[in-house]
Design an enzyme around this catalytic site. Structure first.
Site, PDB file in Angstrom:
ATOM      1  N   HIS A  44       0.814  -1.220   0.000  1.00 35.70           N
ATOM      2  CA  HIS A  44       0.000   0.000   0.000  1.00 35.70           C
ATOM      3  C   HIS A  44       0.848   1.272   0.000  1.00 35.70           C
ATOM      4  CE1 HIS A  44      -3.593   2.467   0.969  1.00 35.70           C
ATOM      5  NE2 HIS A  44      -2.646   3.268   1.424  1.00 35.70           N
ATOM      6  N   ASN A  86      -4.225   9.448 -11.256  1.00 43.97           N
ATOM      7  CA  ASN A  86      -4.859  10.598 -10.615  1.00 43.97           C
ATOM      8  C   ASN A  86      -4.308  10.713  -9.207  1.00 43.97           C
ATOM      9  OD1 ASN A  86      -6.580  11.152 -12.838  1.00 43.97           O
ATOM     10  ND2 ASN A  86      -7.969   9.527 -12.174  1.00 43.97           N
ATOM     11  N   GLY A  92      -9.113  14.040  -8.920  1.00 42.67           N
ATOM     12  CA  GLY A  92     -10.221  13.088  -8.881  1.00 42.67           C
ATOM     13  C   GLY A  92      -9.848  11.713  -8.367  1.00 42.67           C
ATOM     14  N   HIS A  99      -2.767   3.749  -7.956  1.00 46.80           N
ATOM     15  CA  HIS A  99      -3.142   2.868  -9.074  1.00 46.80           C
ATOM     16  C   HIS A  99      -2.927   3.604 -10.381  1.00 46.80           C
ATOM     17  CE1 HIS A  99      -6.664   5.042  -7.607  1.00 46.80           C
ATOM     18  NE2 HIS A  99      -7.047   5.124  -8.864  1.00 46.80           N
TER      19      HIS A  99
HETATM   20  P1  AMP Z   1      -9.390   7.058  -9.444  1.00 45.42           P
HETATM   21  O1  AMP Z   1     -10.564   7.937  -9.756  1.00 45.42           O
HETATM   22  O2  AMP Z   1      -8.180   7.383 -10.261  1.00 45.42           O
HETATM   23  O3  AMP Z   1      -9.094   6.974  -7.966  1.00 45.42           O
HETATM   24  O4  AMP Z   1      -9.806   5.614  -9.935  1.00 45.42           O
HETATM   25  C1  AMP Z   1     -10.435   4.660  -9.136  1.00 45.42           C
HETATM   26  C2  AMP Z   1     -10.965   3.625 -10.078  1.00 45.42           C
HETATM   27  O5  AMP Z   1     -11.274   2.456  -9.350  1.00 45.42           O
HETATM   28  C3  AMP Z   1     -12.267   4.036 -10.796  1.00 45.42           C
HETATM   29  O6  AMP Z   1     -12.032   4.031 -12.208  1.00 45.42           O
HETATM   30  C4  AMP Z   1     -13.267   2.972 -10.360  1.00 45.42           C
HETATM   31  O7  AMP Z   1     -14.150   2.606 -11.399  1.00 45.42           O
HETATM   32  C5  AMP Z   1     -12.367   1.836  -9.947  1.00 45.42           C
HETATM   33  N1  AMP Z   1     -12.928   0.907  -8.976  1.00 45.42           N
HETATM   34  C6  AMP Z   1     -13.573   1.205  -7.829  1.00 45.42           C
HETATM   35  N2  AMP Z   1     -13.928   0.080  -7.166  1.00 45.42           N
HETATM   36  C7  AMP Z   1     -13.488  -0.956  -7.932  1.00 45.42           C
HETATM   37  C8  AMP Z   1     -13.547  -2.387  -7.789  1.00 45.42           C
HETATM   38  N3  AMP Z   1     -14.123  -2.977  -6.741  1.00 45.42           N
HETATM   39  N4  AMP Z   1     -13.007  -3.139  -8.780  1.00 45.42           N
HETATM   40  C9  AMP Z   1     -12.418  -2.558  -9.856  1.00 45.42           C
HETATM   41  N5  AMP Z   1     -12.317  -1.223 -10.027  1.00 45.42           N
HETATM   42  C10 AMP Z   1     -12.851  -0.430  -9.083  1.00 45.42           C
HETATM   43 ZN    ZN Z   2      -4.257  -0.293   0.102  1.00 44.18          ZN
END
Ligand code: AMP
Ligand code: ZN
Length: 113
Positions: A44, A86, A92, A99
């Site tokens: 993490h 992001n 956002g 990630h």
């Molecule tokens: P961000 O806005 O850059 O923080 O991206 C977070 C991403 O995580 C978004 O595109 C969500 O659609 C995705 N997300 C949230 N929950 C899950 C999940 N359980 N499995 C896969 N993707 C997820």
């Molecule tokens: Zn984590």
């Protein structure tokens, strides 16, 4: 508790695209393109600044980099893709486990930068 730590631990299901001992790549639950995969370090870190703050984080960023060609191969994004991170509220970021979005599968029509 962190959503992506739970996904890494297998407590929450995901559609895996690539995995090794350092990183996991899985399909985004709300895809914005035909190919939309998230690559996460298994350890993490809150965000990319957190990664930059330690040797461990820098190493983990290298592990993410090494996973990119594997994800491209696994998804068929070889005609082109974007890597998006992001960082924090204004960008956002909604999940506070760093990630990297891999987006592809069709031609981008908009160029933000
Ligand atoms: P961000 O806005 O850059 O923080 O991206 C977070 C991403 O995580 C978004 O595109 C969500 O659609 C995705 N997300 C949230 N929950 C899950 C999940 N359980 N499995 C896969 N993707 C997820
Ligand atoms: Zn984590």
């Amino acid at each position: 508790m962190c959503l992506f730590c739970d996904i890494v631990a297998g407590k929450i299901p995901s559609t895996k695209v690539f995995e090794n001992d350092k990183v996991l790549a899985f399909k985004d639950i709300n895809p914005q393109m035909p190919i939309h995969v998230l690559i996460v370090p298994k350890k993490h870190f809150d965000d990319i600044l957190d990664m930059a703050a330690s040797d461990e984080g820098k190493e983990a960023l290298g592990d993410v980099l090494e996973a990119i060609p594997e994800v491209v191969k696994a998804t068929g994004a070889d005609e082109g893709f974007r890597v998006i991170n992001n960082c924090k509220e204004y960008a956002g970021q909604t999940v506070m486990h760093v990630h990297f979005h891999i987006l592809g599968g069709k031609k981008f029509t908009e160029h933000i930068v």
